[in-house]
Each structure stands twice: as structure tokens, then as C-alpha cells.
Design a protein around this motif. Structure first.
Motif, short mmCIF file in Angstrom:
data_model
loop_
_atom_site.label_atom_id
_atom_site.label_comp_id
_atom_site.label_asym_id
_atom_site.label_seq_id
_atom_site.Cartn_x
_atom_site.Cartn_y
_atom_site.Cartn_z
N HIS A 1 6.89 0.58 -14.09
CA HIS A 1 5.71 -0.24 -13.82
C HIS A 1 5.50 -0.44 -12.33
O HIS A 1 6.45 -0.43 -11.55
CB HIS A 1 5.86 -1.60 -14.51
CG HIS A 1 5.78 -1.49 -15.99
ND1 HIS A 1 4.63 -1.16 -16.66
CD2 HIS A 1 6.72 -1.66 -16.94
CE1 HIS A 1 4.85 -1.14 -17.94
NE2 HIS A 1 6.12 -1.43 -18.15
N LEU A 2 4.26 -0.63 -11.94
CA LEU A 2 3.91 -0.83 -10.54
C LEU A 2 3.00 -2.04 -10.42
O LEU A 2 1.99 -2.14 -11.10
CB LEU A 2 3.18 0.39 -9.99
CG LEU A 2 2.53 0.22 -8.61
CD1 LEU A 2 3.58 -0.01 -7.53
CD2 LEU A 2 1.69 1.44 -8.26
N VAL A 3 3.38 -2.96 -9.57
CA VAL A 3 2.49 -4.00 -9.10
C VAL A 3 2.40 -3.73 -7.61
O VAL A 3 3.39 -3.88 -6.89
CB VAL A 3 3.03 -5.41 -9.39
CG1 VAL A 3 2.09 -6.47 -8.83
CG2 VAL A 3 3.24 -5.60 -10.88
N GLY A 4 1.25 -3.25 -7.16
CA GLY A 4 1.18 -2.81 -5.78
C GLY A 4 -0.20 -2.89 -5.17
O GLY A 4 -1.19 -3.18 -5.83
N ASP A 5 -0.22 -2.59 -3.90
CA ASP A 5 -1.41 -2.63 -3.09
C ASP A 5 -1.55 -1.25 -2.47
O ASP A 5 -0.60 -0.75 -1.87
CB ASP A 5 -1.20 -3.70 -2.00
CG ASP A 5 -2.42 -3.95 -1.17
OD1 ASP A 5 -3.50 -4.10 -1.74
OD2 ASP A 5 -2.27 -4.01 0.07
N LEU A 6 -2.71 -0.62 -2.65
CA LEU A 6 -2.89 0.69 -2.04
C LEU A 6 -4.12 0.68 -1.16
O LEU A 6 -5.09 -0.01 -1.45
CB LEU A 6 -2.92 1.81 -3.06
CG LEU A 6 -4.02 1.87 -4.09
CD1 LEU A 6 -4.98 2.98 -3.75
CD2 LEU A 6 -3.41 2.13 -5.44
N VAL A 7 -4.05 1.42 -0.07
CA VAL A 7 -5.15 1.51 0.89
C VAL A 7 -5.57 2.96 0.95
O VAL A 7 -4.74 3.87 1.01
CB VAL A 7 -4.71 1.03 2.28
CG1 VAL A 7 -5.84 1.17 3.29
CG2 VAL A 7 -4.23 -0.42 2.22
N THR A 8 -6.89 3.18 0.92
CA THR A 8 -7.42 4.54 0.94
C THR A 8 -7.98 4.89 2.32
O THR A 8 -8.16 4.02 3.18
CB THR A 8 -8.54 4.70 -0.10
OG1 THR A 8 -9.66 3.90 0.28
CG2 THR A 8 -8.06 4.33 -1.49
N ILE B 1 -3.19 -2.96 -7.90
CA ILE B 1 -2.94 -2.42 -9.24
C ILE B 1 -1.73 -3.13 -9.85
O ILE B 1 -0.74 -3.38 -9.17
CB ILE B 1 -2.70 -0.88 -9.18
CG1 ILE B 1 -2.49 -0.31 -10.58
CG2 ILE B 1 -1.58 -0.52 -8.23
CD1 ILE B 1 -2.48 1.20 -10.63
N ASP B 2 -1.85 -3.44 -11.12
CA ASP B 2 -0.75 -4.06 -11.87
C ASP B 2 -0.66 -3.35 -13.21
O ASP B 2 -1.50 -3.56 -14.08
CB ASP B 2 -1.02 -5.55 -12.05
CG ASP B 2 0.13 -6.30 -12.71
OD1 ASP B 2 0.91 -5.66 -13.46
OD2 ASP B 2 0.23 -7.50 -12.49
N THR B 3 0.33 -2.48 -13.35
CA THR B 3 0.46 -1.73 -14.61
C THR B 3 1.17 -2.55 -15.68
O THR B 3 1.22 -2.11 -16.83
CB THR B 3 1.19 -0.38 -14.40
OG1 THR B 3 2.52 -0.63 -13.97
CG2 THR B 3 0.46 0.49 -13.40
N ILE B 4 1.70 -3.71 -15.31
CA ILE B 4 2.30 -4.60 -16.32
C ILE B 4 1.19 -5.37 -17.03
O ILE B 4 1.11 -5.40 -18.25
CB ILE B 4 3.33 -5.54 -15.68
CG1 ILE B 4 4.48 -4.73 -15.08
CG2 ILE B 4 3.85 -6.55 -16.71
CD1 ILE B 4 5.41 -5.52 -14.18
N GLN C 1 2.03 0.10 -1.32
CA GLN C 1 3.09 -0.88 -1.07
C GLN C 1 3.33 -1.69 -2.33
O GLN C 1 2.41 -2.27 -2.87
CB GLN C 1 2.69 -1.80 0.08
CG GLN C 1 3.74 -2.83 0.40
CD GLN C 1 3.35 -3.66 1.62
OE1 GLN C 1 2.34 -3.40 2.27
NE2 GLN C 1 4.14 -4.65 1.91
N ARG C 2 4.57 -1.70 -2.76
CA ARG C 2 4.94 -2.49 -3.94
C ARG C 2 4.88 -3.98 -3.55
O ARG C 2 5.32 -4.36 -2.48
CB ARG C 2 6.36 -2.11 -4.38
CG ARG C 2 6.70 -2.60 -5.76
CD ARG C 2 8.09 -2.12 -6.18
NE ARG C 2 8.16 -0.74 -6.55
CZ ARG C 2 7.90 -0.30 -7.79
NH1 ARG C 2 7.51 -1.12 -8.72
NH2 ARG C 2 8.02 0.99 -8.06
N LEU C 3 4.30 -4.79 -4.43
CA LEU C 3 4.20 -6.23 -4.20
C LEU C 3 5.34 -6.94 -4.91
O LEU C 3 5.73 -6.54 -6.01
CB LEU C 3 2.86 -6.78 -4.68
CG LEU C 3 1.62 -6.18 -4.00
CD1 LEU C 3 0.36 -6.74 -4.65
CD2 LEU C 3 1.63 -6.47 -2.52
N ASP C 4 5.84 -7.99 -4.33
CA ASP C 4 6.90 -8.77 -4.96
C ASP C 4 6.33 -9.52 -6.15
O ASP C 4 5.25 -10.08 -6.09
CB ASP C 4 7.50 -9.78 -3.96
CG ASP C 4 8.25 -9.09 -2.85
OD1 ASP C 4 8.81 -8.00 -3.10
OD2 ASP C 4 8.27 -9.62 -1.72
#
Length: 122
Positions: free
Chosen positions: A30-37, A45-48, A118-121
Motif C-alpha cells: 500500500h502507498l499513502v504518498g504525495d507525488l509531483v508531476t 494518493i492513498d491506496t489504503i 514521497q511516502r507520507l507518514d
């Protein structure tokens, strides 16, 4: 891209029936993260929880080869994430989200090139 009900080009008979992560190269599980394009847009994005939020980039692009950030339906709103098709630094990310029009089964979002994830805490 919005896929519509019906038959013919650009339509599919069924919406995605499952949540899937098909081509995520740096983030197993799973990924809880922030992405920049490349355009400066930011996606959380939060896949949980299965959510995706896009914040449109506001910066002017210095490089004429870089597409400016587009205004998309429901920018800034949290959308239900149905599927992550591609997510890798240096490539375009592709997501399927909840339908954003009444005649759609789902909506496909494709980004400019991903510069950073970047993965978020939690």
C-alpha cells in the motif's frame, strides 16, 4: 479520458470490478504518498483508503517542451480511486477514478511525467 457506457470506440461494457495496482514500480504494498508531476501538479494518493486528490500546478513552465498544468474536473476534491495502472518516477502516472460524468463508468486520469514520489507518514 472518460469511458462511457454503450458500445463502439472508446467504450467498455463494464467498470473495473476490483481495486488493483498493476504497474507500481517503487511502492510494493500500500502507498499513502504525495507525488509531483512535471507540470507542477501534486497528487495525494492513498491506496489504503482508495483515494486520489489532485492539486493543479500554478507555476509557469520555463521549458517550452513541458505541458502546462491543465484544469481538470473536481481539482482539489478527493476522488475514489479504483485502480492504479502506472506509477513510476520518470513516467506518466495513470489512474482510474470514480466516474466524473453521469454517463461514465469511470474516469481515467493520466499525468505529465512524475518527478517525485514521497511516502507520507501514517
Amino acid at each position: 479520458m472518460i469511458l462511457r457506457r454503450g458500445s463502439g470506440r472508446g467504450t467498455l461494457p463494464h467498470a473495473p470490478q476490483h481495486f488493483g495496482v498493476e504497474n507500481v514500480h517503487l511502492w510494493p504494498g500500500h502507498l499513502v504518498g504525495d507525488l509531483v508531476t512535471e507540470s507542477g501538479s501534486r497528487y495525494v494518493i492513498d491506496t489504503i483508503k482508495r483515494t486520489l486528490t489532485r492539486v493543479r500546478g500554478q507555476e509557469e513552465q520555463e521549458d517550452p517542451e513541458v505541458a502546462p498544468a491543465s484544469t481538470l474536473r473536481r481539482d482539489g476534491e478527493t476522488l475514489r480511486l479504483l485502480r492504479v495502472i502506472a506509477l513510476e518516477v520518470g513516467k506518466r502516472a495513470v489512474f482510474d477514478v470514480e466516474p466524473l460524468r453521469p454517463d461514465a463508468l469511470w474516469t481515467r486520469r493520466s499525468t505529465t511525467y512524475v518527478k517525485n514520489i514521497q511516502r507520507l507518514d501514517l
